[in-house]
Design a protein around this motif. Sequence first.
Motif, PDB file in Angstrom:
ATOM      1  N   SER A  96       0.828  -1.221   0.000  1.00  0.00           N
ATOM      2  CA  SER A  96       0.000   0.000   0.000  1.00  0.00           C
ATOM      3  C   SER A  96       0.861   1.270   0.000  1.00  0.00           C
ATOM      4  O   SER A  96       0.441   2.300  -0.506  1.00  0.00           O
ATOM      5  CB  SER A  96      -0.959   0.008   1.188  1.00  0.00           C
ATOM      6  N   PHE A  97       2.079   1.192   0.590  1.00  0.00           N
ATOM      7  CA  PHE A  97       2.950   2.378   0.617  1.00  0.00           C
ATOM      8  C   PHE A  97       3.372   2.815  -0.780  1.00  0.00           C
ATOM      9  O   PHE A  97       3.735   3.966  -0.997  1.00  0.00           O
ATOM     10  CB  PHE A  97       4.215   2.101   1.447  1.00  0.00           C
ATOM     11  N   GLY A 126     -19.783 -10.083  10.928  1.00  0.00           N
ATOM     12  CA  GLY A 126     -18.866  -8.947  10.892  1.00  0.00           C
ATOM     13  C   GLY A 126     -17.906  -9.121   9.740  1.00  0.00           C
ATOM     14  O   GLY A 126     -18.035 -10.063   8.945  1.00  0.00           O
ATOM     15  N   PHE A 127     -16.931  -8.219   9.621  1.00  0.00           N
ATOM     16  CA  PHE A 127     -16.017  -8.271   8.475  1.00  0.00           C
ATOM     17  C   PHE A 127     -14.671  -7.660   8.820  1.00  0.00           C
ATOM     18  O   PHE A 127     -14.607  -6.634   9.495  1.00  0.00           O
ATOM     19  CB  PHE A 127     -16.619  -7.490   7.295  1.00  0.00           C
ATOM     20  N   ASN A 128     -13.571  -8.286   8.379  1.00  0.00           N
ATOM     21  CA  ASN A 128     -12.253  -7.644   8.439  1.00  0.00           C
ATOM     22  C   ASN A 128     -11.812  -7.286   7.025  1.00  0.00           C
ATOM     23  O   ASN A 128     -11.888  -8.121   6.109  1.00  0.00           O
ATOM     24  CB  ASN A 128     -11.195  -8.585   9.023  1.00  0.00           C
ATOM     25  N   ILE A 129     -11.363  -6.042   6.846  1.00  0.00           N
ATOM     26  CA  ILE A 129     -10.727  -5.625   5.594  1.00  0.00           C
ATOM     27  C   ILE A 129      -9.288  -5.308   5.979  1.00  0.00           C
ATOM     28  O   ILE A 129      -9.029  -4.349   6.697  1.00  0.00           O
ATOM     29  CB  ILE A 129     -11.449  -4.411   4.978  1.00  0.00           C
ATOM     30  N   LEU A 130      -8.373  -6.149   5.506  1.00  0.00           N
ATOM     31  CA  LEU A 130      -7.040  -6.191   6.095  1.00  0.00           C
ATOM     32  C   LEU A 130      -5.934  -5.871   5.092  1.00  0.00           C
ATOM     33  O   LEU A 130      -5.865  -6.458   4.017  1.00  0.00           O
ATOM     34  CB  LEU A 130      -6.853  -7.616   6.636  1.00  0.00           C
ATOM     35  N   ILE A 131      -5.056  -4.940   5.491  1.00  0.00           N
ATOM     36  CA  ILE A 131      -3.869  -4.624   4.692  1.00  0.00           C
ATOM     37  C   ILE A 131      -2.641  -5.050   5.487  1.00  0.00           C
ATOM     38  O   ILE A 131      -2.519  -4.689   6.655  1.00  0.00           O
ATOM     39  CB  ILE A 131      -3.787  -3.112   4.384  1.00  0.00           C
ATOM     40  N   SER A 132      -1.774  -5.812   4.880  1.00  0.00           N
ATOM     41  CA  SER A 132      -0.544  -6.236   5.553  1.00  0.00           C
ATOM     42  C   SER A 132       0.646  -5.862   4.680  1.00  0.00           C
ATOM     43  O   SER A 132       0.777  -6.362   3.568  1.00  0.00           O
ATOM     44  CB  SER A 132      -0.551  -7.748   5.783  1.00  0.00           C
ATOM     45  N   GLY A 134       4.602  -6.058   4.341  1.00  0.00           N
ATOM     46  CA  GLY A 134       5.837  -6.678   4.831  1.00  0.00           C
ATOM     47  C   GLY A 134       5.582  -8.054   5.417  1.00  0.00           C
ATOM     48  O   GLY A 134       4.521  -8.335   5.967  1.00  0.00           O
ATOM     49  N   LEU A 135       6.616  -8.885   5.287  1.00  0.00           N
ATOM     50  CA  LEU A 135       6.542 -10.284   5.724  1.00  0.00           C
ATOM     51  C   LEU A 135       6.162 -10.399   7.201  1.00  0.00           C
ATOM     52  O   LEU A 135       5.314 -11.202   7.579  1.00  0.00           O
ATOM     53  CB  LEU A 135       7.912 -10.937   5.478  1.00  0.00           C
ATOM     54  N   ILE A 136       6.785  -9.546   8.015  1.00  0.00           N
ATOM     55  CA  ILE A 136       6.562  -9.619   9.461  1.00  0.00           C
ATOM     56  C   ILE A 136       5.105  -9.305   9.813  1.00  0.00           C
ATOM     57  O   ILE A 136       4.578  -9.770  10.829  1.00  0.00           O
ATOM     58  CB  ILE A 136       7.552  -8.671  10.214  1.00  0.00           C
ATOM     59  N   ALA A 137       4.469  -8.528   8.925  1.00  0.00           N
ATOM     60  CA  ALA A 137       3.060  -8.179   9.154  1.00  0.00           C
ATOM     61  C   ALA A 137       2.117  -9.225   8.577  1.00  0.00           C
ATOM     62  O   ALA A 137       0.894  -9.090   8.676  1.00  0.00           O
ATOM     63  CB  ALA A 137       2.769  -6.809   8.543  1.00  0.00           C
ATOM     64  N   GLY A 138       2.689 -10.249   7.945  1.00  0.00           N
ATOM     65  CA  GLY A 138       1.860 -11.338   7.411  1.00  0.00           C
ATOM     66  C   GLY A 138       1.644 -11.273   5.915  1.00  0.00           C
ATOM     67  O   GLY A 138       0.843 -12.034   5.377  1.00  0.00           O
ATOM     68  N   GLN A 139       2.375 -10.360   5.232  1.00  0.00           N
ATOM     69  CA  GLN A 139       2.238 -10.294   3.768  1.00  0.00           C
ATOM     70  C   GLN A 139       3.060 -11.414   3.134  1.00  0.00           C
ATOM     71  O   GLN A 139       4.277 -11.455   3.295  1.00  0.00           O
ATOM     72  CB  GLN A 139       2.720  -8.937   3.235  1.00  0.00           C
ATOM     73  N   PHE A 144       0.601  -6.473  -3.962  1.00  0.00           N
ATOM     74  CA  PHE A 144      -0.255  -5.937  -2.903  1.00  0.00           C
ATOM     75  C   PHE A 144      -1.677  -6.491  -2.998  1.00  0.00           C
ATOM     76  O   PHE A 144      -2.321  -6.395  -4.039  1.00  0.00           O
ATOM     77  CB  PHE A 144      -0.270  -4.410  -3.003  1.00  0.00           C
ATOM     78  N   ILE A 145      -2.139  -7.097  -1.919  1.00  0.00           N
ATOM     79  CA  ILE A 145      -3.524  -7.583  -1.882  1.00  0.00           C
ATOM     80  C   ILE A 145      -4.216  -7.112  -0.604  1.00  0.00           C
ATOM     81  O   ILE A 145      -3.577  -6.890   0.415  1.00  0.00           O
ATOM     82  CB  ILE A 145      -3.639  -9.133  -1.997  1.00  0.00           C
ATOM     83  N   VAL A 146      -5.505  -6.941  -0.707  1.00  0.00           N
ATOM     84  CA  VAL A 146      -6.322  -6.607   0.459  1.00  0.00           C
ATOM     85  C   VAL A 146      -7.166  -7.840   0.785  1.00  0.00           C
ATOM     86  O   VAL A 146      -7.886  -8.339  -0.086  1.00  0.00           O
ATOM     87  CB  VAL A 146      -7.252  -5.406   0.168  1.00  0.00           C
ATOM     88  N   HIS A 147      -7.022  -8.347   2.003  1.00  0.00           N
ATOM     89  CA  HIS A 147      -7.833  -9.490   2.423  1.00  0.00           C
ATOM     90  C   HIS A 147      -9.174  -8.997   2.965  1.00  0.00           C
ATOM     91  O   HIS A 147      -9.212  -8.109   3.811  1.00  0.00           O
ATOM     92  CB  HIS A 147      -7.117 -10.283   3.526  1.00  0.00           C
ATOM     93  N   CYS A 148     -10.245  -9.582   2.478  1.00  0.00           N
ATOM     94  CA  CYS A 148     -11.587  -9.231   2.943  1.00  0.00           C
ATOM     95  C   CYS A 148     -12.201 -10.510   3.516  1.00  0.00           C
ATOM     96  O   CYS A 148     -12.487 -11.444   2.766  1.00  0.00           O
ATOM     97  CB  CYS A 148     -12.417  -8.683   1.792  1.00  0.00           C
ATOM     98  N   ILE A 149     -12.332 -10.541   4.846  1.00  0.00           N
ATOM     99  CA  ILE A 149     -12.689 -11.794   5.525  1.00  0.00           C
ATOM    100  C   ILE A 149     -13.997 -11.646   6.299  1.00  0.00           C
ATOM    101  O   ILE A 149     -14.070 -10.901   7.288  1.00  0.00           O
ATOM    102  CB  ILE A 149     -11.556 -12.213   6.496  1.00  0.00           C
ATOM    103  N   PRO A 150     -15.037 -12.357   5.857  1.00  0.00           N
ATOM    104  CA  PRO A 150     -16.277 -12.352   6.627  1.00  0.00           C
ATOM    105  C   PRO A 150     -16.013 -13.008   7.987  1.00  0.00           C
ATOM    106  O   PRO A 150     -15.254 -13.979   8.059  1.00  0.00           O
ATOM    107  CB  PRO A 150     -17.234 -13.218   5.797  1.00  0.00           C
ATOM    108  N   ARG A 151     -16.616 -12.473   9.023  1.00  0.00           N
ATOM    109  CA  ARG A 151     -16.411 -13.020  10.369  1.00  0.00           C
ATOM    110  C   ARG A 151     -17.721 -13.565  10.927  1.00  0.00           C
ATOM    111  O   ARG A 151     -18.797 -12.988  10.712  1.00  0.00           O
ATOM    112  CB  ARG A 151     -15.855 -11.916  11.294  1.00  0.00           C
ATOM    113  N   PHE A 152     -17.567 -14.690  11.629  1.00  0.00           N
ATOM    114  CA  PHE A 152     -18.716 -15.357  12.227  1.00  0.00           C
ATOM    115  C   PHE A 152     -18.436 -15.577  13.706  1.00  0.00           C
ATOM    116  O   PHE A 152     -17.273 -15.665  14.118  1.00  0.00           O
ATOM    117  CB  PHE A 152     -18.958 -16.711  11.542  1.00  0.00           C
TER     118      PHE A 152
END
Length: 207
Positions: A96-97, A126-132, A134-139, A144-152
Amino acid sequence: MEKLSPEQIKELNEIARLPREEQQARLQEFLSTLSEEQIEFLKSQQEQSCPFCSIIFGGVTSNKIYEDDKIMAVLDINPANVGHFITFPKEHIKNSFEMKPESLMYLISVSNLLAKKMQIVVKSDGFNILISNGLIAGQRSEHFIVHCIPRFKEDEINFIWKPKMMDESIINNIIKEFSNFKAYNERKVVGEERKSDEVYYEEDRIP
Ligand SMILES: [Zn+2]
């Protein structure tokens, strides 16, 4: 480096869908219309053998839920939950940078709309829209991808940390570093060109 236009990407996508016999001839024809820089750009994309660029250029099959000239969204192949999808720019951008502000805003706002729709489709709580970044952050990818995760309820996905103590001097230093920070400068646009509801951006000031 000169990138491909949306029309050219579209044409390349069409070529990728052709039967193998037709593909080669059309590809040669297409390549002859490109500048040297554009061919170099294409090669660099292939050399990186990025799985996300491969999805865009049709080499890797995917469960696509959305595509336009700038971005794409597909169901994640290793989903954290049902309905987990990823969105990404068609251009090979590292994180994203590295993205232009308006491109990032577009990606996030479409991700948000797709998430809102997915929430209804899979009936998530609920929902997480996640930007990571760097490797340490889980990328895990170079694209560059944005994870969109439905939450239950009780889905056992966690992003919980133990609070850490922050030294007062460090807090003060951070506050000081940000005291003159301006995210954007408004560009001066004169006369008719300026519309009241439009936002203009200058290059961001972060070194
Ligand atoms: Zn890529």
